[in-house]
Design an enzyme around this catalytic site. Structure first.
Site, PDB file in Angstrom:
ATOM      1  N   LYS A  16       0.338  -1.029   0.513  1.00  0.00           N
ATOM      2  CA  LYS A  16       0.058   0.363  -0.159  1.00  0.00           C
ATOM      3  C   LYS A  16       1.088   1.241   0.235  1.00  0.00           C
ATOM      4  O   LYS A  16       0.724   2.227  -0.613  1.00  0.00           O
ATOM      5  CB  LYS A  16      -1.078   0.240   1.264  1.00  0.00           C
ATOM      6  CG  LYS A  16      -1.387  -1.283   0.979  1.00  0.00           C
ATOM      7  CD  LYS A  16      -2.746  -1.258   2.504  1.00  0.00           C
ATOM      8  CE  LYS A  16      -1.881  -1.930   3.782  1.00  0.00           C
ATOM      9  NZ  LYS A  16      -1.423  -3.281   3.924  1.00  0.00           N
ATOM     10  N   GLY A  40       3.779  -1.919   8.205  1.00  0.00           N
ATOM     11  CA  GLY A  40       5.171  -1.053   7.679  1.00  0.00           C
ATOM     12  C   GLY A  40       4.733  -0.581   6.701  1.00  0.00           C
ATOM     13  O   GLY A  40       5.185  -1.341   5.829  1.00  0.00           O
ATOM     14  N   HIS A  41       4.748   0.780   5.981  1.00  0.00           N
ATOM     15  CA  HIS A  41       5.047   1.054   4.873  1.00  0.00           C
ATOM     16  C   HIS A  41       5.807   1.180   4.008  1.00  0.00           C
ATOM     17  O   HIS A  41       6.726   2.338   4.983  1.00  0.00           O
ATOM     18  CB  HIS A  41       3.501   2.105   4.540  1.00  0.00           C
ATOM     19  CG  HIS A  41       1.778   1.511   5.434  1.00  0.00           C
ATOM     20  ND1 HIS A  41       1.308   2.649   4.990  1.00  0.00           N
ATOM     21  CD2 HIS A  41       1.863   0.415   5.208  1.00  0.00           C
ATOM     22  CE1 HIS A  41       0.235   2.166   5.694  1.00  0.00           C
ATOM     23  NE2 HIS A  41       0.525   0.656   5.902  1.00  0.00           N
ATOM     24  N   GLN A 224      -3.314  -2.587   7.369  1.00  0.00           N
ATOM     25  CA  GLN A 224      -2.850  -4.368   7.381  1.00  0.00           C
ATOM     26  C   GLN A 224      -3.874  -3.997   5.811  1.00  0.00           C
ATOM     27  O   GLN A 224      -3.742  -3.938   5.288  1.00  0.00           O
ATOM     28  CB  GLN A 224      -4.109  -4.386   8.678  1.00  0.00           C
ATOM     29  CG  GLN A 224      -2.736  -4.236  10.069  1.00  0.00           C
ATOM     30  CD  GLN A 224      -2.671  -2.702  10.273  1.00  0.00           C
ATOM     31  OE1 GLN A 224      -3.517  -2.319  10.599  1.00  0.00           O
ATOM     32  NE2 GLN A 224      -2.096  -2.320  10.825  1.00  0.00           N
TER      33      GLN A 224
HETATM   34  P1  IMP Z   1      -1.248  -7.003  16.008  1.00  0.00           P
HETATM   35  O1  IMP Z   1      -2.268  -5.773  15.282  1.00  0.00           O
HETATM   36  O2  IMP Z   1       0.333  -6.156  16.140  1.00  0.00           O
HETATM   37  O3  IMP Z   1      -2.309  -6.936  17.350  1.00  0.00           O
HETATM   38  O4  IMP Z   1      -1.083  -7.993  15.481  1.00  0.00           O
HETATM   39  C1  IMP Z   1      -2.299  -8.931  15.402  1.00  0.00           C
HETATM   40  C2  IMP Z   1      -1.753  -9.959  14.086  1.00  0.00           C
HETATM   41  O5  IMP Z   1      -2.248  -8.767  12.952  1.00  0.00           O
HETATM   42  C3  IMP Z   1      -0.988 -10.287  13.577  1.00  0.00           C
HETATM   43  O6  IMP Z   1      -1.143 -11.445  13.309  1.00  0.00           O
HETATM   44  C4  IMP Z   1       0.155  -9.479  13.080  1.00  0.00           C
HETATM   45  O7  IMP Z   1       1.107 -10.164  12.124  1.00  0.00           O
HETATM   46  C5  IMP Z   1      -0.484  -8.680  11.820  1.00  0.00           C
HETATM   47  N1  IMP Z   1      -0.790  -7.451  11.331  1.00  0.00           N
HETATM   48  C6  IMP Z   1      -0.559  -5.896  11.804  1.00  0.00           C
HETATM   49  N2  IMP Z   1      -0.018  -5.726  11.688  1.00  0.00           N
HETATM   50  C7  IMP Z   1      -0.022  -5.922  10.103  1.00  0.00           C
HETATM   51  C8  IMP Z   1       1.019  -5.260   8.831  1.00  0.00           C
HETATM   52  O8  IMP Z   1       0.686  -4.289   9.323  1.00  0.00           O
HETATM   53  N3  IMP Z   1       0.679  -6.139   8.374  1.00  0.00           N
HETATM   54  C9  IMP Z   1       1.319  -7.135   8.298  1.00  0.00           C
HETATM   55  N4  IMP Z   1       0.469  -7.915   9.110  1.00  0.00           N
HETATM   56  C10 IMP Z   1      -0.009  -7.287  10.521  1.00  0.00           C
END
Ligand code: IMP
Length: 428
Positions: A16, A40-41, A224
């Protein structure tokens, strides 16, 4: 003017950041509406890689205003690090960065709670990025959170203390081994708060309303992916915000009838980081090749991403939930060299062939049914025109467009801004 949306359609990491960066010159305002530093963009230009976590991906363009919306959760410590990096690169963010007073703040104890909660779950852990996202949104919906606007109030430190104390007792309730020195974490936190307070806080819903009224163009940048949405994702293995189109309305204060184009970003294959079901996941040489060639490591945590074939059943679902109007296919170059490509076009579910995403997609419930395609050998990374794309890739694209009934207007063939192929006119 309508607000255009840019969303990830899979489990995040679709690319994105790159597309926002490519599209920013068409927009006056780039606005993040959910998530936080779990994102992480990655942007690549002039031979340099930049990773943004909370700051919108339009920050490298002089003319764009960048808004961190009310739906975002901000960790001041990570935010300060992002600002420091921008400063090193000579980016003058002060005039172009605005923050919603209604955005919630991630406290050091939110991060600790995330770690304690994950440790207590053992094998059932979500695989969280441990950035405190879940606990911060819990405090938001529980009506206990601290918002950016609170930093302007005289009693905010008392409210901070009360909440941090409550978190500490919750951490001890988990009864897991988490080592921390809160005094140290707080020193860093309060230093970062000073920096945050030096930025411009605004009533962002009013700002967005007036901007729309005066004809400014706005792009809402999702974080996400749709399959990590708290409601529509693979619960409980999801993040804690609405990553889908509706999240842009609540995360910015934009009414649904003011949404224009919905750009859906997807990879030509699928990846997932963290735990949770992934029907088309590969455990063989093909999956290993995708990971290696695609450099599939998390931009935030460095964890290696799980890789698999494109899941059209899940992609269709994401297009439906979001009302996608244009698709952008990323990392087409990574599939060069595969003799045969597979796309999951149906699931075998309780003995039946189904074409929609059911409630349970764990391996014991669904088995992917694949359609096979010829691969292509050509290296795509130096291509710049749709006419150069190999025949087999065009067949792959045509099939997806027909199945999804949505045009694919961009094919990305590498991480650099320049490695972007436009297929016809982009509507914005
Ligand atoms: P949290 O949002 O850090 O609590 O993570 C919840 C789930 O979403 C986990 O499986 C993370 O690896 C995934 N996740 C959160 N942010 C990202 C993102 O930016 N890219 C890919 N996966 C994400």
């Amino acid at each position: 003017m309508a607000v255009d949306l840019l969303l990830g359609l899979q489990w995040g990491d679709e690319g994105k950041g790159k597309i926002v960066d490519v599209l920013t010159s068409n927009y006056n305002i780039i606005a993040r509406f959910q998530g936080g530093p779990n994102a992480g963009h990655t942007l690549v230009f002039n031979g340099k890689k930049h990773v943004l976590h909370t700051i919108p991906s339009g920050i490298f363009h002089d003319d764009a205003t960048n808004l961190v919306g009310n739906g975002v959760v901000i960790d001041p410590v990570i935010f300060k690090k992002e600002l420091d990096k921008l400063e090193e690169q000579g980016v003058d963010y002060r005039k172009s960065l605005l923050i919603s007073r209604k955005a919630h703040i991630i406290l050091p104890t939110h991060r600790l709670l995330d770690a304690a909660s994950e440790a207590a779950k053992g094998k059932a852990k979500i695989g969280s990025t441990l950035k405190g996202i879940g606990p911060t949104y819990m405090d938001k919906t529980g009506r206990n959170g601290i918002r950016v606007g609170d930093l302007e109030l005289s009693d905010w430190k008392t409210r901070y203390r009360n909440l941090a104390d409550k978190h500490e007792s919750m951490i001890s309730y988990y009864n897991v081994d988490i080592e921390y020195d809160l005094a140290d974490l707080e020193t860093e936190f309060f230093e970062a708060i000073k920096v945050l307070k030096s930025l411009k806080f605004i009533d962002s819903e009013e700002y967005i309303y007036q901007a729309q009224k005066s004809g400014q163009t706005i792009l809402a940048e999702g974080a996400q992916g749709s399959l990590l949405d708290i409601d529509f994702g693979t619960y409980p293995f999801v993040t804690s915000s609405n990553t889908t189109a509706a999240g842009a309305c609540t995360g910015l204060g934009v009414s649904p009838n003011k949404i224009g184009e919905v750009f859906g970003i997807f990879k030509a294959y699928t990846t997932r980081v963290g735990s949770g079901p992934f029907p088309t996941e590969l455990f063989d040489k093909d999956g290993e090749t995708m990971g290696r060639v695609g450099n599939e490591f998390g931009a935030t945590t460095g964890r290696s991403r799980r890789c698999g074939w494109l899941d059209l059943v899940a992609l269709k679902y994401a297009c439906q939930v979001n009302g996608v109007t244009q698709l952008m296919m990323m990392k087409g170059d990574v599939l060069s060299g595969f003799k045969t490509l597979k796309v999951c076009t149906a699931y075998k579910y309780k003995g039946e062939e189904i074409y929609h995403l059911p409630y349970n997609i764990e391996p014991e419930n669904v088995e992917p049914i694949y359609t096979e395609f010829n691969g292509w050998a050509e290296d795509l990374t130096a291509m710049s025109d749709a006419a150069q794309l190999p025949k087999a890739l065009n067949e792959y694209i045509d099939f997806l467009e027909k199945e999804l009934e949505i045009p694919i207007t961009i094919v990305s063939v590498g991480p650099d801004r320049k490695q972007t192929i436009f297929r016809g006119e982009l509507v914005s």
